[in-house]
Design a protein around this motif. Structure first.
Motif, short mmCIF file in Angstrom:
data_model
loop_
_atom_site.label_atom_id
_atom_site.label_comp_id
_atom_site.label_asym_id
_atom_site.label_seq_id
_atom_site.Cartn_x
_atom_site.Cartn_y
_atom_site.Cartn_z
N GLY A 47 5.15 9.99 38.82
CA GLY A 47 5.71 10.85 37.78
C GLY A 47 6.17 12.16 38.36
O GLY A 47 5.73 12.57 39.44
N SER A 48 7.05 12.82 37.62
CA SER A 48 7.51 14.15 38.03
C SER A 48 7.97 14.93 36.82
O SER A 48 8.36 14.36 35.79
N ILE A 49 7.91 16.23 36.97
CA ILE A 49 8.48 17.14 35.97
C ILE A 49 9.17 18.26 36.75
O ILE A 49 8.67 18.70 37.79
N GLN A 50 10.32 18.65 36.24
CA GLN A 50 11.06 19.75 36.84
C GLN A 50 11.41 20.76 35.75
O GLN A 50 11.61 20.38 34.59
N CYS A 51 11.46 22.02 36.12
CA CYS A 51 11.87 23.08 35.21
C CYS A 51 12.96 23.90 35.90
O CYS A 51 12.92 24.08 37.12
N TRP A 52 13.90 24.38 35.10
CA TRP A 52 15.11 24.99 35.64
C TRP A 52 15.42 26.30 34.92
O TRP A 52 15.21 26.42 33.71
N PRO A 53 16.01 27.27 35.63
CA PRO A 53 16.44 28.49 34.96
C PRO A 53 17.77 28.26 34.23
O PRO A 53 18.69 27.66 34.78
N VAL A 54 17.83 28.69 32.98
CA VAL A 54 19.07 28.65 32.21
C VAL A 54 19.23 30.00 31.52
O VAL A 54 18.29 30.80 31.44
N LEU A 55 20.42 30.23 31.01
CA LEU A 55 20.72 31.49 30.33
C LEU A 55 21.37 31.20 28.99
O LEU A 55 22.34 30.44 28.93
N TYR B 36 21.83 17.32 32.59
CA TYR B 36 22.17 17.45 34.00
C TYR B 36 23.23 18.53 34.21
O TYR B 36 23.25 19.19 35.25
N ARG B 37 24.10 18.69 33.26
CA ARG B 37 25.10 19.76 33.37
C ARG B 37 24.44 21.14 33.34
O ARG B 37 24.94 22.08 33.96
N LEU B 38 23.33 21.25 32.63
CA LEU B 38 22.61 22.52 32.59
C LEU B 38 21.89 22.82 33.90
O LEU B 38 21.51 23.95 34.16
N ARG B 39 21.70 21.80 34.73
CA ARG B 39 21.00 21.97 35.99
C ARG B 39 21.95 22.01 37.18
O ARG B 39 21.51 22.25 38.31
N LYS B 40 23.21 21.79 36.94
CA LYS B 40 24.19 21.68 38.03
C LYS B 40 24.25 22.98 38.85
O LYS B 40 24.44 24.06 38.32
N GLY B 41 24.09 22.83 40.16
CA GLY B 41 24.20 23.95 41.06
C GLY B 41 23.01 24.89 41.07
O GLY B 41 23.07 25.97 41.65
N VAL B 42 21.92 24.49 40.42
CA VAL B 42 20.75 25.35 40.28
C VAL B 42 19.56 24.64 40.92
O VAL B 42 19.45 23.41 40.87
N ARG B 43 18.66 25.40 41.49
CA ARG B 43 17.43 24.83 42.05
C ARG B 43 16.33 24.88 41.00
O ARG B 43 16.21 25.84 40.26
N GLY C 139 25.28 30.76 20.25
CA GLY C 139 25.66 31.08 21.61
C GLY C 139 25.60 29.85 22.47
O GLY C 139 25.34 28.74 22.00
N GLU C 140 25.86 30.04 23.76
CA GLU C 140 25.95 28.93 24.70
C GLU C 140 24.83 29.01 25.73
O GLU C 140 24.49 30.09 26.22
N VAL C 141 24.28 27.85 26.06
CA VAL C 141 23.28 27.76 27.12
C VAL C 141 23.98 27.29 28.38
O VAL C 141 24.73 26.31 28.36
N ARG C 142 23.74 28.01 29.47
CA ARG C 142 24.39 27.73 30.75
C ARG C 142 23.36 27.69 31.87
O ARG C 142 22.28 28.27 31.75
N PRO C 143 23.71 27.08 33.00
CA PRO C 143 22.82 27.17 34.17
C PRO C 143 22.70 28.63 34.59
O PRO C 143 23.62 29.43 34.43
N ALA C 144 21.55 28.98 35.13
CA ALA C 144 21.32 30.34 35.65
C ALA C 144 20.96 30.22 37.12
O ALA C 144 20.38 29.24 37.55
N GLN C 145 21.27 31.23 37.87
CA GLN C 145 21.01 31.19 39.31
C GLN C 145 19.67 31.82 39.68
O GLN C 145 19.22 31.68 40.79
N VAL C 146 19.05 32.52 38.75
CA VAL C 146 17.79 33.19 39.04
C VAL C 146 16.73 32.75 38.05
O VAL C 146 17.03 32.37 36.92
N VAL C 147 15.50 32.81 38.49
CA VAL C 147 14.38 32.47 37.62
C VAL C 147 14.24 33.56 36.56
O VAL C 147 14.36 34.76 36.86
N PRO C 148 14.01 33.17 35.29
CA PRO C 148 13.84 34.17 34.23
C PRO C 148 12.73 35.15 34.58
O PRO C 148 11.72 34.77 35.15
N ALA C 149 12.94 36.40 34.20
CA ALA C 149 11.91 37.44 34.47
C ALA C 149 11.18 37.81 33.21
O ALA C 149 11.63 37.62 32.14
#
Length: 170
Positions: free
Chosen positions: A57-65, A33-40, A160-170
Motif C-alpha cells: 500500500g501507499s499514500i501520497q500527499c501533494w501541495p496544491v493552491l 493526476y493533473r493536480l499533481r503534474k510537475g509537483v513532488r 475558485g480554481e485548484v492548481r498544482p503548487a510548487q511549494v509545501v503549504p506553510a
C-alpha cells in the motif's frame, strides 16, 4: 506484520506498479493526476505499507493552491492516491495509511486545509472530509462534485480554481 515507512525510501518503480494494479494503467488521465503534474509529493506525509519486503500500500500527499476568484489564495494539501494491492484490499491498510498521513499532517501543522477526490461516504465517516465548502471549486479536468472533499479550518468556502503548487503549504 505491516510496517509503515516513508514512501521516498521505496523504489519509485515499485510504487508505480502498485498504482497500476490498484487503479489501472490509464490512471494518468484522471483529474487528480493533473493536480499533481510537475509537483513532488510531500515526503513527510507520504507513506508505504510493507508486509515483510513487499509493498502492499501507499499514500501520497501533494501541495496544491486554491486561487479564489476574489483574489484570496489558500495553500492546501491534496491527499491521494491511497493505493492498496488488490489482494489486500478490505483489510484496513488504506485506513492505516490515511491515519498515518493525517497524523503527520497534524504534526507538521499542514492539516488545516486538506482536500481529496474520493468516496464521500468513506472519507466523511472515518476522516471528516466533506463537500460542504467545495461547491464553487474548479479543477483542471472533469470530476464529480460530490466526490470533491475537504477538511480543515482554512478550507475556503468560495469559488475558485485548484492548481498544482510548487511549494509545501506553510
Amino acid at each position: 506484520m505491516i510496517e509503515l515507512i516513508p514512501l521516498d525510501t521505496v523504489a519509485p518503480d515499485a510504487v508505480e506498479r502498485l498504482l497500476d494494479r490498484a487503479f489501472g494503467t490509464d490512471r494518468h488521465g484522471r483529474t487528480a493526476y493533473r493536480l499533481r503534474k510537475g509537483v513532488r509529493a510531500i515526503p513527510a506525509l507520504s507513506f508505504a505499507a510493507m508486509d515483510r519486503d513487499v509493498l502492499i500500500g501507499s499514500i501520497q500527499c501533494w501541495p496544491v493552491l486554491f486561487e479564489g476568484d476574489g483574489g484570496d489564495n489558500a495553500p492546501m494539501v491534496l491527499v491521494g492516491p491511497v493505493a492498496v494491492a488488490p489482494e489486500r484490499q478490505q483489510g484496513g491498510i488504506g485506513r492505516l495509511l490515511m491515519e498515518a498521513s493525517l497524523a503527520a499532517a497534524h504534526e507538521w501543522r499542514l492539516d488545516d486545509a486538506m482536500m481529496l477526490v474520493g468516496d464521500p461516504e468513506y472519507y466523511a465517516r472515518f476522516f471528516g472530509f466533506s463537500a460542504e465548502r467545495t461547491g464553487g471549486w474548479r479543477l483542471p479536468g472533469p470530476f464529480e462534485p460530490r466526490r470533491l472533499l475537504a477538511r480543515g479550518e482554512r478550507v475556503p468556502a468560495a469559488s475558485g480554481e485548484v492548481r498544482p503548487a510548487q511549494v509545501v503549504p506553510a
